[in-house]
Design a protein around this motif. Sequence first.
Motif, PDB file in Angstrom:
ATOM      1  N   LEU A   1       6.726   6.157 -28.500  1.00  0.00           N
ATOM      2  CA  LEU A   1       6.570   4.855 -27.847  1.00  0.00           C
ATOM      3  C   LEU A   1       7.927   4.292 -27.440  1.00  0.00           C
ATOM      4  O   LEU A   1       8.077   3.738 -26.346  1.00  0.00           O
ATOM      5  CB  LEU A   1       5.823   3.884 -28.759  1.00  0.00           C
ATOM      6  N   GLU A   2       8.914   4.464 -28.297  1.00  0.00           N
ATOM      7  CA  GLU A   2      10.266   3.987 -27.969  1.00  0.00           C
ATOM      8  C   GLU A   2      10.848   4.790 -26.798  1.00  0.00           C
ATOM      9  O   GLU A   2      11.528   4.231 -25.938  1.00  0.00           O
ATOM     10  CB  GLU A   2      11.174   4.079 -29.196  1.00  0.00           C
TER      11      GLU A   2
ATOM     12  N   ARG B   1       9.306   3.327 -23.754  1.00  0.00           N
ATOM     13  CA  ARG B   1       9.847   1.982 -23.537  1.00  0.00           C
ATOM     14  C   ARG B   1      11.247   2.035 -22.919  1.00  0.00           C
ATOM     15  O   ARG B   1      11.599   1.221 -22.081  1.00  0.00           O
ATOM     16  CB  ARG B   1       9.886   1.217 -24.856  1.00  0.00           C
ATOM     17  N   THR B   2      12.049   3.018 -23.335  1.00  0.00           N
ATOM     18  CA  THR B   2      13.429   3.112 -22.866  1.00  0.00           C
ATOM     19  C   THR B   2      13.601   4.068 -21.686  1.00  0.00           C
ATOM     20  O   THR B   2      14.706   4.210 -21.165  1.00  0.00           O
ATOM     21  CB  THR B   2      14.365   3.537 -24.013  1.00  0.00           C
TER      22      THR B   2
ATOM     23  N   GLN C   1      -0.477  -0.668 -27.017  1.00  0.00           N
ATOM     24  CA  GLN C   1       0.423  -0.310 -25.919  1.00  0.00           C
ATOM     25  C   GLN C   1       0.468   1.208 -25.807  1.00  0.00           C
ATOM     26  O   GLN C   1       0.809   1.902 -26.751  1.00  0.00           O
ATOM     27  CB  GLN C   1       1.835  -0.860 -26.145  1.00  0.00           C
TER      28      GLN C   1
ATOM     29  N   LEU D   1       4.018   1.070 -21.532  1.00  0.00           N
ATOM     30  CA  LEU D   1       5.415   0.764 -21.862  1.00  0.00           C
ATOM     31  C   LEU D   1       6.360   1.217 -20.756  1.00  0.00           C
ATOM     32  O   LEU D   1       7.269   0.484 -20.365  1.00  0.00           O
ATOM     33  CB  LEU D   1       5.797   1.395 -23.194  1.00  0.00           C
ATOM     34  N   ALA D   2       6.147   2.407 -20.233  1.00  0.00           N
ATOM     35  CA  ALA D   2       7.003   2.907 -19.154  1.00  0.00           C
ATOM     36  C   ALA D   2       6.837   2.061 -17.897  1.00  0.00           C
ATOM     37  O   ALA D   2       7.823   1.711 -17.236  1.00  0.00           O
ATOM     38  CB  ALA D   2       6.677   4.368 -18.863  1.00  0.00           C
TER      39      ALA D   2
ATOM     40  N   TYR E   1       5.707  -1.124 -17.626  1.00  0.00           N
ATOM     41  CA  TYR E   1       6.168  -2.486 -17.873  1.00  0.00           C
ATOM     42  C   TYR E   1       7.683  -2.595 -17.798  1.00  0.00           C
ATOM     43  O   TYR E   1       8.226  -3.591 -17.345  1.00  0.00           O
ATOM     44  CB  TYR E   1       5.667  -2.930 -19.253  1.00  0.00           C
ATOM     45  N   HIS E   2       8.357  -1.536 -18.219  1.00  0.00           N
ATOM     46  CA  HIS E   2       9.820  -1.546 -18.228  1.00  0.00           C
ATOM     47  C   HIS E   2      10.429  -0.870 -17.002  1.00  0.00           C
ATOM     48  O   HIS E   2      11.653  -0.707 -16.942  1.00  0.00           O
ATOM     49  CB  HIS E   2      10.340  -0.929 -19.526  1.00  0.00           C
TER      50      HIS E   2
ATOM     51  N   HIS F   1      10.244   2.243 -15.644  1.00  0.00           N
ATOM     52  CA  HIS F   1      10.803   3.592 -15.726  1.00  0.00           C
ATOM     53  C   HIS F   1       9.967   4.553 -14.873  1.00  0.00           C
ATOM     54  O   HIS F   1       9.045   5.204 -15.359  1.00  0.00           O
ATOM     55  CB  HIS F   1      10.881   4.048 -17.177  1.00  0.00           C
TER      56      HIS F   1
ATOM     57  N   ASN G   1      -4.416  -2.366 -23.230  1.00  0.00           N
ATOM     58  CA  ASN G   1      -3.812  -2.641 -24.539  1.00  0.00           C
ATOM     59  C   ASN G   1      -4.713  -3.613 -25.308  1.00  0.00           C
ATOM     60  O   ASN G   1      -5.790  -3.988 -24.834  1.00  0.00           O
ATOM     61  CB  ASN G   1      -2.373  -3.157 -24.389  1.00  0.00           C
TER      62      ASN G   1
END
Length: 114
Positions: A6-7, A10-11, A35, A40-41, A43-44, A46, A64
């Motif tokens: 998940l991190e 996100r990054t 999520q 996550l990808a 939303y941020h 990427h 989600n």
Amino acid sequence: MVALALELARTGNTSELVEFLDHRLPVDTQGDDGQSLLMLAAYHGHMATVRALIERGADLDLLNARDQSPLAGALFKGEDEVARALIEAGASLDTGTPTAREAARMFGRAHLLL
């Protein structure tokens, strides 16, 4: 392992995330808050990670825990390129709360839905 994946989503660490997926991590893995990797990808912002997840069959409309879709999340954050990619891949405009249509209107992104 799930928290790390998940991190990575996100990054935007696409190469490492793809290794997890290639070693059998489900592409629709979700955290405790619902999520998904794709959410996550998206939303941020990427894009490379979003494309990799789409290519591996991620559920474009997986909601989600707050009933939000990846497309609505991208629209909310102003991630136009990501939103376009999700739409082109077939993401629903009418899933979740708010729907992507509603989010696009609320955040001045309705032009992306044309």
